[in-house]
Structures are given as C-alpha cells and as structure tokens.
Design a protein around this motif. Structure first.
Motif, short mmCIF file in Angstrom:
data_model
loop_
_atom_site.label_atom_id
_atom_site.label_comp_id
_atom_site.label_asym_id
_atom_site.label_seq_id
_atom_site.Cartn_x
_atom_site.Cartn_y
_atom_site.Cartn_z
N LYS A 18 -9.97 26.25 -28.77
CA LYS A 18 -10.53 25.44 -27.67
C LYS A 18 -10.00 24.01 -27.75
CE LYS A 18 -14.80 27.78 -26.81
NZ LYS A 18 -16.16 27.60 -26.41
N ASP A 134 -11.71 27.88 -37.96
CA ASP A 134 -12.17 27.81 -36.57
C ASP A 134 -13.25 28.87 -36.33
OD1 ASP A 134 -12.33 26.90 -33.96
OD2 ASP A 134 -10.61 28.07 -33.26
N GLY A 182 -15.31 22.03 -30.47
CA GLY A 182 -14.69 23.32 -30.12
C GLY A 182 -15.67 24.46 -30.32
#
Ligand SMILES: C[S@@+](CC[C@H](N)C(=O)[O-])C[C@H]1O[C@@H](n2cnc3c(N)ncnc32)[C@H](O)[C@@H]1O
Length: 193
Positions: A18, A134, A182
C-alpha cells in the motif's frame, strides 16, 4: 512506468504494498542509507523497482516462486532499465540460500511463515540491519479474529497474531509496530550482541 505497473497490478488483484507502507519503506531506506536489500515476495516487481529507483548504489535480491509473477517482474524491471540493480530469483523462499549480508530484509510473502523466515534469514542480516514486515494488521482483521467467516483466513490471522505476540518477547530485536501505516508495518532491529 511505475503508475502503469501499479494500475495493472491493482486491476489484476495482484497484492502490492500500500502507498503508506511504500512511503515508509522508501523513507527508511533513504534515511539510513541502506544499499543491500533482500525482498521476500517480488510479485510484479513494484516495490523492488520503487526501492531501486532511490539510488543507483542500491542492490536488491528479490525472491518469487510464481512463474507468471516472475515473468512480469522481469519485463517490468527490464523496461525500467534496472536489471543491474535488481536480481529476481525464481524459487521458493524456503530454498533460497546466500552468504550475502543485507541492511534491510523486507518480508512480504506468506504471512503464516514470518517467524520461520526471520530465523532463516537472520544470519544474512547485518549487525545494524532491520527486518521490515508488511501486512501486520492484515486489513484490520487482527482486531476481529473470531468474527472472520473463512476458516483459512481465521487461521492465517491467528498466526499473524501469534507472531506479533512472539516477536515482543524476542530479546534479539528492538521492535516497533506501525499499525497505522499501510497494512501495518513491523520493524525489528537487530540488537548488538
Ligand atoms: C504481497 S506479494 C509481494 C508484493 C511486492 N513486494 C510489492 O509490494 O510489489 C507476495 C508474493 O510472494 C510470493 N510468494 C508467496 N510465498 C512464497 C514463497 N514461499 N516463495 C516465494 N515466493 C512466494 C507470491 O507469489 C506473491 O507474488
């Protein structure tokens, strides 16, 4: 062009980092002057191309096991003229072996395997290096595990939560969660021995 790569990936539902996570990743690399990067999970090369464009001195090894993704990444990287900086390894992460030491290991593949990957690649992390993970909030689902209808997704999210709990107890790292960036970023910095 980066925008075309991103738009095509989003159209085809290829999971790419993102914007918020990408900005954080790029700022971290710039601020620390990281040059040697290992990425677990290439997809179409979007994040590795973004990282390589920061500085010609940056070199990235990135691993991808899906042939279609690998082929698209190779074309995208060649179109950007970055084949000298980005080396895409077409194989399973579990089979990748290297003696090389990295400043940054960006973990963006099978979420259930994060702890395993950390152990696998710790010998390749420089003394001042970091792991950056992530999808640590997994679309916000970590906060509502019991109401996830799909059994597989529930099991995956439970594994992410177990990793979140575990990493806070691991004395080898100083960790910071950025759950508001994100899809949730975790930075684990190696402690000096
Ligand atoms: C979230 S995507 C990577 C996105 C990319 N880092 C980006 O932001 O542009 C994860 C990728 O990891 C690959 N992958 C998952 N498990 C893997 C494994 N065990 N070995 C190699 N690649 C794997 C998937 O095929 C997928 O393309």
């Amino acid at each position: 062009m980066l925008k075309e790569i991103k738009d095509k990936a989003l159209d085809e539902k290829v999971p790419i980092i993102k914007d918020g996570g990408l900005n954080f990743l790029l700022e971290t690399i710039k601020e620390k002057g990281y040059k040697d990067i290992l990425e677990l999970g290439t997809a179409v090369g979007y994040s590795s191309i973004n990282m390589a464009l920061l500085d010609k001195g940056i070199h990235i090894d990135t691993i991808e096991k899906n042939e279609d993704m690998y082929n698209q990444a190779i074309v995208n990287i060649r179109n950007e003229g970055l084949e000298d900086q980005i080396n895409v390894h077409f194989k399973a992460i579990e089979e990748f072996k290297s003696e090389k030491m990295y400043d940054l290991i960006f973990v963006d593949a099978a979420k259930a395997q994060y702890q395993k990957y950390m152990e696998q690649f710790l010998p390749n992390l420089k003394e001042n290096g970091i792991f950056l993970f992530d999808n640590m909030i997994f679309h916000g689902l970590i906060y509502e595990v019991e109401s996830i209808p799909s059994r597989n997704t529930r099991s995956l999210v439970k594994k992410i939560n177990r990793f979140r709990e575990y990493i806070q107890t691991d004395k080898r790292f100083d960790i910071i969660f950025y759950d508001n960036i994100g899809d949730g970023i975790l930075v684990a910095k190696r402690r000096k021995q």
